[in-house]
Design a protein around this motif. Structure first.
Motif, PDB file in Angstrom:
ATOM      1  N   ARG A   1      57.220 115.285  18.896  1.00 38.37           N
ATOM      2  CA  ARG A   1      57.270 113.843  18.626  1.00 38.37           C
ATOM      3  C   ARG A   1      58.722 113.386  18.709  1.00 38.37           C
ATOM      4  O   ARG A   1      59.494 113.622  17.797  1.00 38.37           O
ATOM      5  CB  ARG A   1      56.711 113.537  17.232  1.00 38.37           C
ATOM      6  N   ILE A   2      59.082 112.769  19.828  1.00 38.59           N
ATOM      7  CA  ILE A   2      60.492 112.455  20.066  1.00 38.59           C
ATOM      8  C   ILE A   2      60.716 110.949  20.150  1.00 38.59           C
ATOM      9  O   ILE A   2      60.095 110.264  20.968  1.00 38.59           O
ATOM     10  CB  ILE A   2      60.984 113.169  21.344  1.00 38.59           C
ATOM     11  N   GLY A   3      61.582 110.443  19.260  1.00 41.32           N
ATOM     12  CA  GLY A   3      61.882 109.009  19.202  1.00 41.32           C
ATOM     13  C   GLY A   3      63.259 108.699  19.756  1.00 41.32           C
ATOM     14  O   GLY A   3      63.411 108.308  20.916  1.00 41.32           O
ATOM     15  N   ARG A   4      64.293 108.897  18.924  1.00 43.74           N
ATOM     16  CA  ARG A   4      65.645 108.464  19.290  1.00 43.74           C
ATOM     17  C   ARG A   4      66.143 109.043  20.602  1.00 43.74           C
ATOM     18  O   ARG A   4      66.843 108.364  21.354  1.00 43.74           O
ATOM     19  CB  ARG A   4      66.623 108.834  18.155  1.00 43.74           C
TER      20      ARG A   4
ATOM     21  N   MET B   1      50.342 119.655  11.516  1.00 40.08           N
ATOM     22  CA  MET B   1      51.586 118.920  11.785  1.00 40.08           C
ATOM     23  C   MET B   1      52.554 119.152  10.636  1.00 40.08           C
ATOM     24  O   MET B   1      52.136 119.321   9.491  1.00 40.08           O
ATOM     25  CB  MET B   1      51.251 117.435  11.893  1.00 40.08           C
TER      26      MET B   1
ATOM     27  N   ASN C   1      54.084 104.733  13.665  1.00 41.03           N
ATOM     28  CA  ASN C   1      53.861 105.140  12.270  1.00 41.03           C
ATOM     29  C   ASN C   1      53.375 103.998  11.379  1.00 41.03           C
ATOM     30  O   ASN C   1      53.225 104.195  10.183  1.00 41.03           O
ATOM     31  CB  ASN C   1      55.114 105.801  11.673  1.00 41.03           C
TER      32      ASN C   1
ATOM     33  N   ILE D   1      51.300 108.614  13.507  1.00 39.05           N
ATOM     34  CA  ILE D   1      52.109 109.653  12.860  1.00 39.05           C
ATOM     35  C   ILE D   1      52.603 109.231  11.487  1.00 39.05           C
ATOM     36  O   ILE D   1      53.409 109.930  10.877  1.00 39.05           O
ATOM     37  CB  ILE D   1      53.321 110.038  13.753  1.00 39.05           C
TER      38      ILE D   1
ATOM     39  N   VAL E   1      57.942 108.573  20.512  1.00 39.73           N
ATOM     40  CA  VAL E   1      57.763 107.780  19.287  1.00 39.73           C
ATOM     41  C   VAL E   1      58.498 106.443  19.427  1.00 39.73           C
ATOM     42  O   VAL E   1      59.726 106.371  19.372  1.00 39.73           O
ATOM     43  CB  VAL E   1      58.257 108.560  18.052  1.00 39.73           C
TER      44      VAL E   1
ATOM     45  N   MET F   1      56.899 118.113   9.294  1.00 39.10           N
ATOM     46  CA  MET F   1      58.243 117.581   9.493  1.00 39.10           C
ATOM     47  C   MET F   1      59.195 118.620   8.915  1.00 39.10           C
ATOM     48  O   MET F   1      59.058 119.002   7.753  1.00 39.10           O
ATOM     49  CB  MET F   1      58.423 116.287   8.715  1.00 39.10           C
TER      50      MET F   1
ATOM     51  N   LYS G   1      58.425 103.607  17.636  1.00 42.54           N
ATOM     52  CA  LYS G   1      58.431 102.713  16.463  1.00 42.54           C
ATOM     53  C   LYS G   1      59.649 101.802  16.359  1.00 42.54           C
ATOM     54  O   LYS G   1      59.604 100.809  15.655  1.00 42.54           O
ATOM     55  CB  LYS G   1      58.292 103.547  15.187  1.00 42.54           C
TER      56      LYS G   1
ATOM     57  N   MET H   1      61.222 117.068  16.465  1.00 41.08           N
ATOM     58  CA  MET H   1      61.647 115.688  16.691  1.00 41.08           C
ATOM     59  C   MET H   1      62.973 115.739  17.479  1.00 41.08           C
ATOM     60  O   MET H   1      63.371 116.800  17.939  1.00 41.08           O
ATOM     61  CB  MET H   1      61.798 114.944  15.361  1.00 41.08           C
ATOM     62  N   SER H   2      63.650 114.585  17.613  1.00 40.78           N
ATOM     63  CA  SER H   2      64.834 114.528  18.490  1.00 40.78           C
ATOM     64  C   SER H   2      65.845 115.629  18.216  1.00 40.78           C
ATOM     65  O   SER H   2      66.458 116.160  19.128  1.00 40.78           O
ATOM     66  CB  SER H   2      65.524 113.169  18.348  1.00 40.78           C
TER      67      SER H   2
HETATM   68  C1  LIG Z   1      60.159 108.662  13.584  1.00 41.16           C
HETATM   69  C2  LIG Z   1      59.349 109.894  13.624  1.00 41.16           C
HETATM   70  C3  LIG Z   1      59.542 110.863  14.622  1.00 41.16           C
HETATM   71  C4  LIG Z   1      60.619 110.751  15.687  1.00 41.16           C
HETATM   72  O1  LIG Z   1      61.868 111.026  15.118  1.00 41.16           O
HETATM   73  P1  LIG Z   1      63.198 111.068  15.989  1.00 41.16           P
HETATM   74  O2  LIG Z   1      64.164 111.807  15.130  1.00 41.16           O
HETATM   75  O3  LIG Z   1      63.582 109.656  16.257  1.00 41.16           O
HETATM   76  O4  LIG Z   1      62.889 111.806  17.239  1.00 41.16           O
HETATM   77  C5  LIG Z   1      58.714 111.977  14.621  1.00 41.16           C
HETATM   78  N1  LIG Z   1      57.761 112.146  13.682  1.00 41.16           N
HETATM   79  C6  LIG Z   1      57.558 111.255  12.698  1.00 41.16           C
HETATM   80  C7  LIG Z   1      56.480 111.513  11.703  1.00 41.16           C
HETATM   81  C8  LIG Z   1      58.352 110.109  12.627  1.00 41.16           C
HETATM   82  O5  LIG Z   1      58.138 109.223  11.639  1.00 41.16           O
END
Ligand SMILES: *Cc1c(COP(=O)(O)O)cnc(C)c1O
Length: 228
Positions: free
Chosen positions: A218-221, A158, A56, A76, A33, A160, A35, A202-203
């Motif tokens: 879905r991995i961002g940080r 999906m 996103n 996402i 991810v 969260m 963003k 996620m992270s």
């Molecule tokens: C930002 C985001 C992520 C990633 O989150 P991290 O905690 O940074 O890994 C995953 N899914 C969605 C829907 C997000 O908005």
């Protein structure tokens, strides 16, 4: 460590957790991810081996899709009617469908482009008010609406998870998997295999999600921030 190395490390960890959980590593796709970073950060993730990236916001999706057309882009974020035309076709997979009226608009935009748009139904499993997504007991009605549309294909679910509470996160992931199984039971047998994706984790909680059956994390940080 830079972004390319963190991507590689994360990708190895995903495979290791799959192995430990007795799952095929090829059955879990890592969506990076992006963003929070610019094009340079995205280029580094690609160098590290990233094939799937998530955004996103529609404007970012448009810009980065045009700059990096070789990537499989995942949308996402929150869906807004007036931006649906910008997302359809650019996103290989839209993770966040939770309203019937948006399903119809996505179908219409996909028909105009002559494509079939893959989507996931976003479900608010934990029931937290701050989270978007359809209520679990309304998911079947949304799925039935999607099944009527020819240019939209629902391929799974999906969610969260609540943050900061691993037990609650695990329960949300297990709940999404159970919901997927019960919805599969409502579909004709030949559609079940095509409705089998679980985008969750996620992270902070992705290992739990893999243990509970995630097929997309879905991995961002963890990849893009050196502060994580
Ligand atoms: C930002 C985001 C992520 C990633 O989150 P991290 O905690 O940074 O890994 C995953 N899914 C969605 C829907 C997000 O908005």
């Amino acid at each position: 460590m830079g972004i390319a190395e963190r991507y590689e490390e994360t990708s190895r960890e995903v495979a290791a957790i799959c192995q430990a959980a007795g799952r095929d590593p090829l059955a879990v796709r890592l969506v990076a991810v992006s963003k929070t970073v610019g094009a340079e950060g995205i280029a580094q993730a690609i160098e590290g081996g990233a094939t799937d990236l998530g955004e996103n916001r529609p404007d970012r999706l448009m810009e980065m899709h045009d700059r990096f057309p070789q990537v499989r882009w995942h949308f996402i974020g929150n869906i807004q009617s007036r931006r649906i035309r910008d997302i359809v076709g650019r996103a290989a997979l839209i993770h966040s469908l939770h309203e019937e009226r948006h399903a119809r608009k996505i179908d219409e935009a996909a028909r105009e482009q002559g494509i079939v748009q893959d989507v996931l139904l976003e479900v608010n499993v934990s029931g937290e008010e701050s989270k978007s997504g359809t209520a679990p007991d309304e998911a079947l009605a949304l799925l039935r609406c999607c099944e009527e549309l020819r240019n939209l294909r629902a391929v799974g679910l999906m969610t969260m998870a609540p943050q900061g509470d691993p037990q609650a996160a695990r329960e949300a992931f297990a709940g999404l998997r159970e919901l997927l199984e019960s919805l599969q039971g409502e579909l004709p047998p030949e559609r079940r295999e095509g409705f089998s994706q679980l985008s969750m984790g996620m992270s902070e909680d992705w290992p739990l999600a893999i243990e509970e059956g995630a097929t997309l994390v879905r991995i961002g940080r963890r990849i893009f921030s050196d502060a994580f």
